[in-house]
Design a protein around this motif. Sequence first.
Motif, PDB file in Angstrom:
ATOM      1  N   VAL A   8      33.767  44.478  24.493  1.00  0.00           N
ATOM      2  CA  VAL A   8      33.675  45.921  24.256  1.00  0.00           C
ATOM      3  C   VAL A   8      33.479  46.664  25.579  1.00  0.00           C
ATOM      4  N   ARG A   9      34.346  47.641  25.800  1.00  0.00           N
ATOM      5  CA  ARG A   9      34.204  48.515  26.961  1.00  0.00           C
ATOM      6  C   ARG A   9      33.078  49.504  26.681  1.00  0.00           C
ATOM      7  N   HIS A  10      32.304  49.816  27.715  1.00  0.00           N
ATOM      8  CA  HIS A  10      31.193  50.756  27.558  1.00  0.00           C
ATOM      9  C   HIS A  10      31.666  52.097  26.996  1.00  0.00           C
ATOM     10  N   GLY A  11      30.734  52.827  26.374  1.00  0.00           N
ATOM     11  CA  GLY A  11      31.027  54.164  25.894  1.00  0.00           C
ATOM     12  C   GLY A  11      31.297  55.120  27.049  1.00  0.00           C
ATOM     13  N   GLN A  12      31.777  56.298  26.718  1.00  0.00           N
ATOM     14  CA  GLN A  12      32.104  57.297  27.743  1.00  0.00           C
ATOM     15  C   GLN A  12      30.910  57.530  28.679  1.00  0.00           C
ATOM     16  N   SER A  13      31.170  57.527  29.981  1.00  0.00           N
ATOM     17  CA  SER A  13      30.117  57.800  30.964  1.00  0.00           C
ATOM     18  C   SER A  13      30.235  59.237  31.475  1.00  0.00           C
ATOM     19  N   GLU A  14      29.198  59.658  32.168  1.00  0.00           N
ATOM     20  CA  GLU A  14      29.184  61.016  32.734  1.00  0.00           C
ATOM     21  C   GLU A  14      30.350  61.218  33.699  1.00  0.00           C
ATOM     22  N   TRP A  15      30.722  60.184  34.418  1.00  0.00           N
ATOM     23  CA  TRP A  15      31.833  60.317  35.368  1.00  0.00           C
ATOM     24  C   TRP A  15      33.189  60.202  34.672  1.00  0.00           C
ATOM     25  N   ASN A  16      33.267  59.450  33.557  1.00  0.00           N
ATOM     26  CA  ASN A  16      34.492  59.495  32.745  1.00  0.00           C
ATOM     27  C   ASN A  16      34.763  60.938  32.334  1.00  0.00           C
ATOM     28  N   LEU A  17      33.705  61.608  31.869  1.00  0.00           N
ATOM     29  CA  LEU A  17      33.830  62.981  31.384  1.00  0.00           C
ATOM     30  C   LEU A  17      34.302  63.911  32.485  1.00  0.00           C
ATOM     31  N   LYS A  18      33.837  63.679  33.709  1.00  0.00           N
ATOM     32  CA  LYS A  18      34.203  64.541  34.841  1.00  0.00           C
ATOM     33  C   LYS A  18      35.513  64.114  35.506  1.00  0.00           C
ATOM     34  N   ASN A  19      36.151  63.057  34.972  1.00  0.00           N
ATOM     35  CA  ASN A  19      37.436  62.569  35.499  1.00  0.00           C
ATOM     36  C   ASN A  19      37.306  62.054  36.935  1.00  0.00           C
ATOM     37  N   LEU A  20      36.190  61.376  37.214  1.00  0.00           N
ATOM     38  CA  LEU A  20      35.941  60.839  38.549  1.00  0.00           C
ATOM     39  C   LEU A  20      36.182  59.333  38.587  1.00  0.00           C
ATOM     40  N   PHE A  21      36.647  58.849  39.747  1.00  0.00           N
ATOM     41  CA  PHE A  21      36.708  57.407  39.971  1.00  0.00           C
ATOM     42  C   PHE A  21      35.270  56.883  40.061  1.00  0.00           C
ATOM     43  N   THR A  22      34.934  55.913  39.214  1.00  0.00           N
ATOM     44  CA  THR A  22      33.535  55.496  39.086  1.00  0.00           C
ATOM     45  C   THR A  22      33.248  54.173  39.794  1.00  0.00           C
ATOM     46  N   GLY A  23      34.004  53.133  39.478  1.00  0.00           N
ATOM     47  CA  GLY A  23      33.802  51.844  40.133  1.00  0.00           C
ATOM     48  C   GLY A  23      32.392  51.323  39.985  1.00  0.00           C
ATOM     49  N   TRP A  24      31.731  51.024  41.135  1.00  0.00           N
ATOM     50  CA  TRP A  24      30.410  50.406  41.126  1.00  0.00           C
ATOM     51  C   TRP A  24      29.284  51.438  41.118  1.00  0.00           C
TER      52      TRP A  24
END
Length: 207
Positions: A8-24
């Motif tokens: 299972v992939r994690h739920g939406q993150s704060e950076w997913n919402l902001k359309n940012l490259f998140t990585g580590w």
Amino acid sequence: MERLLVLVRHGQSEWNLKNLFTGWKNPNLTEQGVEEAKAAGKQLKELGLSFDMAFTSDLTRAQNTLALIQEQLGQENLPVTKDQKLNERDYGDLTGMNKDEARKQFGEEQVHIWRRSYDVPPPGGESLKMTAERTLPYYKAEILPKVLEGNRVIVAAHGNSLRSIIMELEGLSEEEILQRELGTGKPVIYRLDENGKILSVEDLASA
């Protein structure tokens, strides 16, 4: 003997919402991400599934997703192993950058190559191939043997670390795995034979 593996992939993150490259980097879940994780746990419970052990990455968004799933299952005391080998792909110099801004700065084609090629990493970061080179040995050494012993295992991780495992499990080509999208908080349920081959697969994103 049941050999169950749920990814299972994690739920939406704060950076997913902001359309940012998140990585580590380590943003937490949004309210939507929390609800996605809870919904994943409810889906698994409704299917009558429970687990013997869990694996997750070294990043908060995956760990919290797993914890919320455990709560829904009533399995808060499930043994959990955390390892950075299951971390998301490292986006290097793109980390923290808005994806639209990156397209303006580097060009649509170059950003597409970094995001959707198998073996071309962004500056200072990892390609999917490089991600697989750390994730797959861990999967083969630590996770798969537990499944083959008859343990029911859940892995909460990230789009690209899970893609690496799915590529191996399903025997997908480099081109095929790049087309594989994993919904946030949507479990994929595998039942395996004694050799680790798939007997059945159910993607709850389409349920």
